[in-house]
Design a protein around this motif. Structure first.
Motif: not given
Length: 213
Positions: A151-174
């Motif tokens: 159930n633990a998020l990987t460091s990459r998943e945490l990075e992605v989710l942090q950017l989601v929380a910052d309001g970034r789109s999938n394209r911007e996250i990529g």
């Protein structure tokens, strides 16, 4: 003698750290930096004359006014230098994304700023030898991750989710993480599954409630 560089954007914090460490006969403060970039520059200039860097994680622009850099990215840069000092993170933040980011960047220890002076002194001495030094709450969080790896998020998943929380789109996250949009979407599917979430918003809310972000 353990030679220490203090890296924190608040002068009053640096003063407090100096006051605690200067009282010890085997520890000396050899410099201060108010931005992460200045910390890297100080290590580059000092060569092997620094044994431990006390590194904050989140910096303001400081007096230099340069573009912000995080303590984790500065730690990674420092650890790539020839004969680098060990880095001990001293911060207010104890979320999974902060802890994992610092450890993966190469920090040997992670202390919270409310740690007792004796714990700070002991951690500096441990860091000077390359030993691990963790605040109790940080060690507990890491232990829980190990106990529930599915159930633990990987460091990459945490990075992605942090950017989601910052309001970034999938394209911007990529673009930020140098990933394809398909890979970002795949990460989001895994994140939602692990958190039992059905949307980006609920995933962010669940992660914050769990202390991941």
């Amino acid at each position: 003698m353990i030679r220490v560089l203090l890296a924190d954007d608040h002068a009053i914090v640096r003063m407090g750290l100096r006051a605690v460490l200067d009282s010890e006969e085997d520890i000396t403060i050899v410099g201060e930096a108010d931005t992460a970039d200045d910390a890297v520059r100080a290590v580059e200039n000092a060569g092997p004359d620094i044994d431990v860097v006390l590194m904050d994680l989140r910096f303001g622009p400081g007096q230099s006014g340069r573009e912000l850099e995080t303590g984790a990215s500065a730690t990674a840069r420092i650890r790539k230098l020839p004969d680098p000092p060990n880095v001990l993170v001293v911060t207010n933040y104890d979320t999974d994304v902060d802890i994992l980011g610092a450890i993966e960047a190469g920090a040997v220890g992670y202390l919270l700023k409310d740690a007792p002076p004796a714990e700070l002194i002991s951690a500096v001495r441990a860091a000077a030898t390359g030993a691990t030094a963790m605040s109790g709450s940080v060690a507990t969080r890491l232990m829980h991750r190990e106990e529930e790896p599915a159930n633990a998020l990987t460091s990459r998943e945490l990075e992605v989710l942090q950017l989601v929380a910052d309001g970034r789109s999938n394209r911007e996250i990529g673009a930020t993480l140098f990933l394809s949009e398909a890979t970002v979407k795949s990460h989001l599917v895994h994140i939602n599954t692990k958190l039992g979430a059905r949307s980006r918003t609920s995933a962010v809310a669940a992660a914050r409630e769990a202390g991941m972000l």
